[in-house]
Every structure is written in C-alpha cells, then in structure tokens.
Design an enzyme around this catalytic site. Sequence first.
Site, PDB file in Angstrom:
ATOM      1  N   HIS A   2       1.763   1.936  -3.468  1.00 17.14           N
ATOM      2  CA  HIS A   2       0.700   2.657  -4.167  1.00 17.14           C
ATOM      3  C   HIS A   2       0.831   4.163  -3.912  1.00 17.14           C
ATOM      4  O   HIS A   2       0.692   4.977  -4.829  1.00 17.14           O
ATOM      5  CB  HIS A   2      -0.669   2.199  -3.661  1.00 17.14           C
ATOM      6  CG  HIS A   2      -1.199   0.961  -4.329  1.00 17.14           C
ATOM      7  ND1 HIS A   2      -1.217   0.802  -5.696  1.00 17.14           N
ATOM      8  CD2 HIS A   2      -1.753  -0.164  -3.809  1.00 17.14           C
ATOM      9  CE1 HIS A   2      -1.758  -0.375  -5.988  1.00 17.14           C
ATOM     10  NE2 HIS A   2      -2.079  -0.986  -4.867  1.00 17.14           N
ATOM     11  N   GLU A  24       0.827  -1.216   0.000  1.00 13.24           N
ATOM     12  CA  GLU A  24       0.000   0.000   0.000  1.00 13.24           C
ATOM     13  C   GLU A  24       0.861   1.267   0.000  1.00 13.24           C
ATOM     14  O   GLU A  24       0.500   2.262  -0.625  1.00 13.24           O
ATOM     15  CB  GLU A  24      -0.947  -0.010   1.203  1.00 13.24           C
ATOM     16  CG  GLU A  24      -1.928  -1.176   1.215  1.00 13.24           C
ATOM     17  CD  GLU A  24      -2.775  -1.255  -0.053  1.00 13.24           C
ATOM     18  OE1 GLU A  24      -3.089  -0.200  -0.631  1.00 13.24           O
ATOM     19  OE2 GLU A  24      -3.109  -2.376  -0.471  1.00 13.24           O
TER      20      GLU A  24
END
Length: 375
Positions: free
Chosen positions: A147, A144
Amino acid sequence: MPDDSHEQNGHENVPSRQRRRFEGISSRAYEHPADRSALVALRKLSGFDTVFKALSGLLPERSLRLLFLSDSVRVSDQQFAHLNDMLRDACYILDLEKVPPLYVNQDPQPNAMCIGLDEPIIVVTTGLVELLDEEEMRAVVGHEVGHALSGHAVYRTILLFLTSLALKVAWIPLGNIAIMAIVTALREWFRKSELSSDRAGLLVGQDLQASMRGLMKIAGGNHLHEMNVDAFLAQAEEYEAGGDLRDSVLKILNVLPRSHPFTTVRAAELKKWAESRDFQRIMDGHYPRRGEDKDTSVTGSFRESAAHYTTGVKNSKDPLMKLVTDIAGGAGDLGGRVRRGFGGFAGGGSGSGTGNNPGSGGGTDTARDRRPDEE
C-alpha cells in the site's frame, strides 16, 4: 536481511530461507489492472499530490498520528522486535527506501491499515498479531508495505475523511448523496487496490500457502485444523457461479458498502495470480522499474484495465455476467432468459446454491464493512 527469522515474544521460529529481492521494482508490477490505471492517471495530473497534501489541515491525519503515538505501541528493536524485523525485510524486498512507522493498537478485531498524506504509517491490531503465525504475519506486513509503495495511503486517508463527512452531513439530502457517490467510487477502486496489496504481500512472503492461511484465519478465526484450502477456494467458485439473477443483484448490493473484496474472492484471485505468467516473470527478475513510471502511458493503462474487465465478464460464471455477454453477442430470446433467471432458473447458469452471505457483508463482517481501514 530478508532471510532472517527469529524466535521472540513467543512466536514460533521458522526455517531461515533466502527470499528474492526486487530492486527498483515499480508498484505497477503487482497492481491490479483497474488499480494501476487509476493510479497512473492520478500520477500524471500535475500537482495532484500537492493539492491533496494541502488538504492535510482539513483531514484527521495529524490527529490520527498523535493518537497512535500516544495510545499505541510503536514497533522498534525494543518493542515487538519480530514485527520490526518483518517490516525492514518487507521494505528491503520491495526496495522501499524509507521504512514507515509501524504501530500495534490494542483491538481484539483482526485488522491492519496504511494511512497518511505526507508519510504513510502502518497500524496492526493485537487481534491480528495474536491470530497469525510468523509467515502469515509477514504476508500482512508486505501487504501494507505494498500500500505504501503504491501510494494508496493518500487515497485511503481521503476515503476515511469522506466517509466520516458523509455521516456528519447525512441530514442534508443532496450533500450526502453527492459525497456518497464519491465514496462509492472510491470504494470500488479501493477494493481493487486490496487485490494489488495481496499480491505485494505474496512477493514479500513468497509463500502462497501462508497467504492462503492468513486469509482463511481472517474469515474463520484460529481454527486451521477445521479448515481446508481447497474447500475454502471452492466457496469462491460457488459464490461466483451459484444462484440466479436475483442473487447476482444481491451480490452487487452486498459488496457496495465494503472497502474490501470478500475474503474467499481475495484468496481465489491471489491463487490465480500466483499461477500466472506475470507472477513468474517477476520472480525471474523481469518487472517494470520505478524509473520508467513517468513514461507510462495513461491510455495504455486504461486499455489494459478495460481488457481485464472484458475478459472477466466473458469468463465469469455469474448469471448476470452471462446475460451481459449474451446481450453483447446478440443472443436471441433475451426476454425469456431474463424471466427464467429471475424465476430461479439461471439462464446458462449452474446449480441452485447462492454461494453468498446474507446481509451487507455476512456474519461479523457487518461492523467491519463500515470501516475503510480493514486489512
């Protein structure tokens, strides 16, 4: 520090070990070629981020932030401290200066997402926290953070909005078709961005086996004693090579509504990258820096992407991809090969197993496949 490990909230303590830090690393270092070429082009568009952020009043971002703040648990030194340590470690390893907020949301479905136009926020579900061990969760948090570093959160938020909008205007034939065309294109890019972030998770965790275990658990639940990494990866091989041309078409139809690649495919792609020279060079400290991003050539990035797809088609064992290669090479008797392919005999293919799941994503993934926020 990135070598800390803790025994908190019932999580098993793991041996402390030093992890390499990648100071100033550019997200281009780990991005999939198709993901990287799209991002390089978007970053080159003057005012692109400003335009998208100007849309924030039309997008559900503010509402989502308030929702998570009011109805989820914000990770801190006082709440889910072990996750807070992982988050800081991941940001330290990938040299992300501003640590994004992390929330734990009550949901039995294992899931995680990174969204936001102005500033990214990360959300993980209780189902995921309860499913994964310390090192597996570290890879997910790194995924994450990857990202966030790549700027994927902006485009994921747009995808969330457009998917929601498509449902609302489904009664307008042409309007729905136009929006779904954009959503389909975004999903194809986003599937590649997930492969990028899997690589970021590996750079953070620096434990390939933990990354593999996490993907296996997402596919088959908390039953590692019943699963085997080699057998799991063999499924990806069978999925790619098995069946005839009809199965190749079904694979395309199955993946179109998904925001993520199939789990076995993700595992196989990550293992392949972990064994590549590119990964070893990063681990040795040779990687592109963020300061060089502005000088990156759009044309060069597209060439890399095109070369990657060309190599992928040539090396693919999928019957349809083999047929495409033969057409490009001017193979004879293509009509006969097509007929044999659809008749159950894959031209030059292997075996009779299809290797793919029925339906739009297989099993319990069907409900998830409509959500662009799956980890």
